[in-house]
Design an enzyme around this catalytic site. Structure first.
Site, mmCIF file in Angstrom:
data_model
loop_
_atom_site.group_PDB
_atom_site.id
_atom_site.type_symbol
_atom_site.label_atom_id
_atom_site.label_comp_id
_atom_site.label_asym_id
_atom_site.label_seq_id
_atom_site.Cartn_x
_atom_site.Cartn_y
_atom_site.Cartn_z
ATOM 1 N N THR A 148 35.221 51.077 35.708
ATOM 2 C CA THR A 148 36.152 50.367 34.830
ATOM 3 C C THR A 148 36.230 51.071 33.484
ATOM 4 O O THR A 148 35.213 51.546 32.993
ATOM 5 C CB THR A 148 35.634 48.931 34.570
ATOM 6 O OG1 THR A 148 35.545 48.262 35.817
ATOM 7 C CG2 THR A 148 36.563 48.145 33.656
ATOM 8 N N ARG A 154 39.722 40.927 47.012
ATOM 9 C CA ARG A 154 38.987 40.459 45.833
ATOM 10 C C ARG A 154 39.618 41.051 44.547
ATOM 11 O O ARG A 154 39.911 42.231 44.459
ATOM 12 C CB ARG A 154 37.520 40.895 45.933
ATOM 13 C CG ARG A 154 36.635 40.461 44.764
ATOM 14 C CD ARG A 154 36.504 41.535 43.714
ATOM 15 N NE ARG A 154 35.558 41.169 42.651
ATOM 16 C CZ ARG A 154 35.426 41.834 41.515
ATOM 17 N NH1 ARG A 154 36.152 42.894 41.269
ATOM 18 N NH2 ARG A 154 34.553 41.454 40.613
ATOM 19 N N VAL A 155 39.793 40.205 43.563
ATOM 20 C CA VAL A 155 40.273 40.642 42.252
ATOM 21 C C VAL A 155 39.262 40.180 41.216
ATOM 22 O O VAL A 155 38.815 39.025 41.246
ATOM 23 C CB VAL A 155 41.667 40.044 41.949
ATOM 24 C CG1 VAL A 155 42.073 40.310 40.504
ATOM 25 C CG2 VAL A 155 42.710 40.615 42.905
ATOM 26 N N GLY A 156 38.892 41.064 40.311
ATOM 27 C CA GLY A 156 37.914 40.707 39.280
ATOM 28 C C GLY A 156 38.591 40.252 38.000
ATOM 29 O O GLY A 156 39.741 39.807 38.000
ATOM 30 N N ASP A 157 37.856 40.371 36.916
ATOM 31 C CA ASP A 157 38.366 39.931 35.611
ATOM 32 C C ASP A 157 39.341 40.916 34.973
ATOM 33 O O ASP A 157 40.163 40.541 34.150
ATOM 34 C CB ASP A 157 37.184 39.758 34.643
ATOM 35 C CG ASP A 157 36.428 41.080 34.467
ATOM 36 O OD1 ASP A 157 36.122 41.728 35.488
ATOM 37 O OD2 ASP A 157 36.162 41.481 33.317
ATOM 38 N N THR A 185 33.519 44.224 30.634
ATOM 39 C CA THR A 185 33.154 45.009 31.807
ATOM 40 C C THR A 185 31.932 44.358 32.439
ATOM 41 O O THR A 185 31.244 43.563 31.815
ATOM 42 C CB THR A 185 32.905 46.498 31.443
ATOM 43 O OG1 THR A 185 32.683 47.244 32.641
ATOM 44 C CG2 THR A 185 31.725 46.673 30.517
ATOM 45 N N GLY A 186 31.692 44.676 33.699
ATOM 46 C CA GLY A 186 30.570 44.049 34.382
ATOM 47 C C GLY A 186 31.050 43.153 35.506
ATOM 48 O O GLY A 186 32.168 43.307 35.997
ATOM 49 N N GLY A 205 32.797 40.765 37.238
ATOM 50 C CA GLY A 205 34.026 40.082 36.864
ATOM 51 C C GLY A 205 34.007 38.582 37.092
ATOM 52 O O GLY A 205 34.567 37.816 36.300
#
Ligand code: SD4
Length: 339
Positions: free
Chosen positions: A199, A227-230, A250-251, A253
């Site tokens: 990221t 899957r979708v993160g932040d 970051t990290g 999500g």
């Protein structure tokens, strides 16, 4: 089909362009530009952003062009060179936000090299904020982006083959210390044998004192399909309020989304906290929620306030960010809750 949609979209765009004219938020005072971005890949990305900022360009252009360097780089795991999902496909998430609350995002996007630029097109050419999956890809193609081959980079192929041996779906910290673990948040192995993060988030203030931000990622390596993160979620992975400041995350999500991370950090700055203290307050919220589990996850926030002060805070050591100003170009180690 797309043409009909385009007609509807163009009609709606007229309305949205009028509504989106939030120019009251822009500041006009002359400032020293500054750009900050997550992890060490940010050093290269900042150089591209700086070319724009140092020529009195817009922060919005800087944060787009900056992270495009990382999306392009075969030596980094953002973009098409990144680790795939557990079915073997690279899927990308990105977003961008300017000084006037205009924002755009794409998620679960496949085979397009510059998701951040597609996100900017969503912001500028549609009445929407986010497009996902096939629809996002269709939109990108209609906007002239090329469909890239469906193939994994050498490093990703190797890492995926290794991961398939156990198909272990758990989440180690995102830091380099954990590089031997091939879980969804492990850094990815590059073709040169090094490891990198998946990221980049970037925040910039231009010479007019305006803020913008961007975030682009391949998300968690070996994630579930879809899957979708932040990172593409405005308010979670990125938020910009020109009157207050901006934040990027970051990290892991999932744990950024559940606290509306970037927005929460901006709200903490609104209530008077410095960027670092604001980041810390939301990191502590994540730790309170996760309790013992916080020992095994990494989340980091990076923030800038409207005066150009910057700061960061992470759950664990290992997070760093790159900063570029008129007088400095350096990598800074972020402070963390656990030592
Ligand atoms: C995600 N926040 O997809 C991203 C991952 C990340 O360094 O930041 N990795 O959850």
């Amino acid at each position: 089909m797309y043409n009909r949609r385009k007609f509807i979209q163009t009609t709606a765009l007229g309305i949205s362009a009028a509504l989106a004219n939030n120019t009251h938020a822009a500041t006009t005072s002359a400032r020293s530009p500054i750009v900050i971005s997550t992890w060490d890949a940010g050093l290269e990305a900042n150089k591209a952003a700086w070319t724009i900022l140092s020529n009195k360009g817009r922060a919005l252009d800087a944060v787009e062009k900056g992270v495009m360097v990382t999306e392009d780089s075969l030596n980094c795991c953002v973009g098409l060179g990144a680790n795939p999902d557990r079915d073997g496909y690279v899927t990308l998430d990105a977003c961008i936000m300017d000084e006037a609350f205009n924002c755009g995002a794409v998620a679960f996007l496949e085979r397009i090299k510059h998701p951040v630029s597609v996100a900017r097109k969503v912001m500028e050419k549609t009445p929407h904020v986010m497009l996902v999956g096939e629809g996002a890809q269709q939109f990108a193609l209609a906007e002239g982006f090329l469909l890239e081959p469906q193939q994994l980079s050498e490093g990703a192929r190797e890492a995926y083959a290794e991961w398939l041996k156990k198909s272990n779906y758990h989440s180690p910290r995102i830091n380099v210390e954990n590089k031997k673990e091939h879980g969804p948040f492990a850094p990815a192995k590059l073709s040169n044998g090094e490891w990198n993060h998946d990221t980049i988030g970037m925040l910039a203030m231009d010479a007019m004192g305006n803020l913008s931000g961007s975030c682009t990622t391949s998300g968690a390596g070996f994630k579930m399909r879809g899957r979708v993160g932040d990172s593409p979620i405005i308010g979670a992975g990125l938020y910009v309020d020109n009157q207050v400041g901006a934040c990027v995350a970051t990290g892991q999500g999932e744990d950024v989304i559940r606290v509306a991370g970037a927005s929460a950090v901006v709200e903490a700055m609104r209530s008077g906290k410095s960027p670092e203290a604001a980041c810390r307050s939301v990191i502590e919220r994540v730790i309170r929620i996760k309790k013992e589990a916080a020992k095994n996850i990494q989340v980091a926030f990076l923030a800038i306030d409207k005066n150009g002060n910057t700061g960061a805070f992470a759950i664990h050591p290992g997070f760093n960010y790159a900063l570029r100003t008129n007088s400095e170009e350096k990598l800074i180690t972020g402070k963390s809750f656990f030592k």
